[in-house]
Write a protein that holds these residues in place. Structure first.
Motif, PDB file in Angstrom:
ATOM      1  N   MET A   1      53.976  45.659  29.513  1.00 31.38           N
ATOM      2  CA  MET A   1      53.264  44.588  30.173  1.00 31.38           C
ATOM      3  C   MET A   1      51.913  45.124  30.655  1.00 31.38           C
ATOM      4  O   MET A   1      51.841  46.194  31.251  1.00 31.38           O
ATOM      5  N   PHE A   2      50.874  44.376  30.429  1.00 28.83           N
ATOM      6  CA  PHE A   2      49.527  44.737  30.858  1.00 28.83           C
ATOM      7  C   PHE A   2      49.153  43.918  32.087  1.00 28.83           C
ATOM      8  O   PHE A   2      49.426  42.711  32.150  1.00 28.83           O
ATOM      9  N   ILE A   3      48.557  44.595  33.077  1.00 33.15           N
ATOM     10  CA  ILE A   3      48.101  43.921  34.291  1.00 33.15           C
ATOM     11  C   ILE A   3      46.701  44.428  34.622  1.00 33.15           C
ATOM     12  O   ILE A   3      46.229  45.419  34.054  1.00 33.15           O
ATOM     13  N   GLN A   4      46.053  43.752  35.562  1.00 29.76           N
ATOM     14  CA  GLN A   4      44.809  44.228  36.151  1.00 29.76           C
ATOM     15  C   GLN A   4      44.990  44.179  37.662  1.00 29.76           C
ATOM     16  O   GLN A   4      44.915  43.119  38.270  1.00 29.76           O
ATOM     17  N   LYS A   5      45.268  45.351  38.251  1.00 33.42           N
ATOM     18  CA  LYS A   5      45.440  45.459  39.702  1.00 33.42           C
ATOM     19  C   LYS A   5      44.329  46.359  40.225  1.00 33.42           C
ATOM     20  O   LYS A   5      44.315  47.564  39.960  1.00 33.42           O
ATOM     21  N   TYR A   6      43.391  45.746  40.953  1.00 39.98           N
ATOM     22  CA  TYR A   6      42.229  46.468  41.440  1.00 39.98           C
ATOM     23  C   TYR A   6      42.554  47.226  42.730  1.00 39.98           C
ATOM     24  O   TYR A   6      43.555  46.947  43.413  1.00 39.98           O
ATOM     25  N   PHE A   7      41.677  48.173  43.038  1.00 40.46           N
ATOM     26  CA  PHE A   7      41.858  49.045  44.202  1.00 40.46           C
ATOM     27  C   PHE A   7      42.178  48.245  45.471  1.00 40.46           C
ATOM     28  O   PHE A   7      43.091  48.602  46.224  1.00 40.46           O
ATOM     29  N   GLU A   8      41.446  47.174  45.701  1.00 45.65           N
ATOM     30  CA  GLU A   8      41.627  46.385  46.937  1.00 45.65           C
ATOM     31  C   GLU A   8      42.999  45.709  47.013  1.00 45.65           C
ATOM     32  O   GLU A   8      43.415  45.289  48.095  1.00 45.65           O
ATOM     33  N   GLU A   9      43.692  45.612  45.909  1.00 48.76           N
ATOM     34  CA  GLU A   9      44.998  44.943  45.882  1.00 48.76           C
ATOM     35  C   GLU A   9      46.154  45.874  46.249  1.00 48.76           C
ATOM     36  O   GLU A   9      47.269  45.401  46.481  1.00 48.76           O
TER      37      GLU A   9
ATOM     38  N   ASN B   1      48.253  49.309  33.890  1.00 49.42           N
ATOM     39  CA  ASN B   1      47.163  48.742  34.678  1.00 49.42           C
ATOM     40  C   ASN B   1      45.861  49.044  33.948  1.00 49.42           C
ATOM     41  O   ASN B   1      45.417  50.189  33.901  1.00 49.42           O
ATOM     42  N   GLU B   2      45.247  48.029  33.388  1.00 48.86           N
ATOM     43  CA  GLU B   2      44.064  48.204  32.550  1.00 48.86           C
ATOM     44  C   GLU B   2      42.833  48.690  33.315  1.00 48.86           C
ATOM     45  O   GLU B   2      41.862  49.113  32.697  1.00 48.86           O
ATOM     46  N   VAL B   3      42.857  48.642  34.649  1.00 49.96           N
ATOM     47  CA  VAL B   3      41.701  49.070  35.448  1.00 49.96           C
ATOM     48  C   VAL B   3      42.017  50.330  36.243  1.00 49.96           C
ATOM     49  O   VAL B   3      41.405  50.616  37.267  1.00 49.96           O
ATOM     50  N   SER B   4      42.980  51.111  35.750  1.00 57.00           N
ATOM     51  CA  SER B   4      43.423  52.311  36.448  1.00 57.00           C
ATOM     52  C   SER B   4      43.711  53.411  35.445  1.00 57.00           C
ATOM     53  O   SER B   4      44.059  53.140  34.301  1.00 57.00           O
ATOM     54  N   MET B   5      43.560  54.666  35.897  1.00 54.06           N
ATOM     55  CA  MET B   5      43.957  55.802  35.068  1.00 54.06           C
ATOM     56  C   MET B   5      44.447  56.922  35.977  1.00 54.06           C
ATOM     57  O   MET B   5      44.065  57.008  37.142  1.00 54.06           O
TER      58      MET B   5
END
Length: 147
Positions: free
Chosen positions: A1-9, A76-80
């Motif tokens: 599953m792909f998500i986008q969870k940004y730092f502020e979340e 998480n597509e915005v994390s590594m």
């Protein structure tokens, strides 16, 4: 599953738990072959009978690998991954032990690149008796939503 969870979340002290996974003899044999670690602690049942644990133990690096794999239930597509710190092997894991992992958000801080933040997860691995067997900190570099 792909998500986008940004730092502020991410929220401090949020906790998630994984499913369990039983460590098999095949896991140990395959890991020995891949890593080159054929130490008798992992491979020689008879020798182990003369040692404190009396039976073969799984490689610490195997337990680390499986534990981290258990936490990878989404991408998480915005994390590594930025790295791992404070890796400790608390208790041995034996053939047929089942491990599970608890992940707790321990720290949130800015990164030197202002469009990113660092999320530190406390990763705790437990056996079927709910005994802590391994822990580490997993640091993620996560994109901020306002960048």
């Amino acid at each position: 599953m792909f998500i986008q969870k940004y730092f502020e979340e991410f929220k401090l002290n949020d906790v998630r738990q994984t499913k369990g996974r039983t460590i098999t003899e095949a896991d140990i044999v395959i890991h020995a072959g891949q890593s080159g670690d054929f130490f008798p602690h992992h491979m020689d049942e008879e020798w182990c009978k003369s040692q404190p644990f009396k039976k073969r133990i799984a490689h610490g690096t195997l337990i680390f690998t499986v534990a981290i794999g258990l936490t990878a239930d989404f991408v998480n597509e915005v994390s590594m991954t930025y790295g791992y710190e404070r890796l400790r092997f608390i208790k041995p894991v034996f053939i047929n032990d089942t491990i599970k992992v608890t992940v707790t958000i321990k720290e949130l801080k800015d990164h030197k690149k202002p469009e990113y933040g660092l999320v530190t997860e406390l990763v705790e691995c437990f056996n079927q008796q709910n005994e802590l067997v391994m822990l580490c900190e997993h640091i993620l570099m996560v994109k901020k939503s306002n960048s």
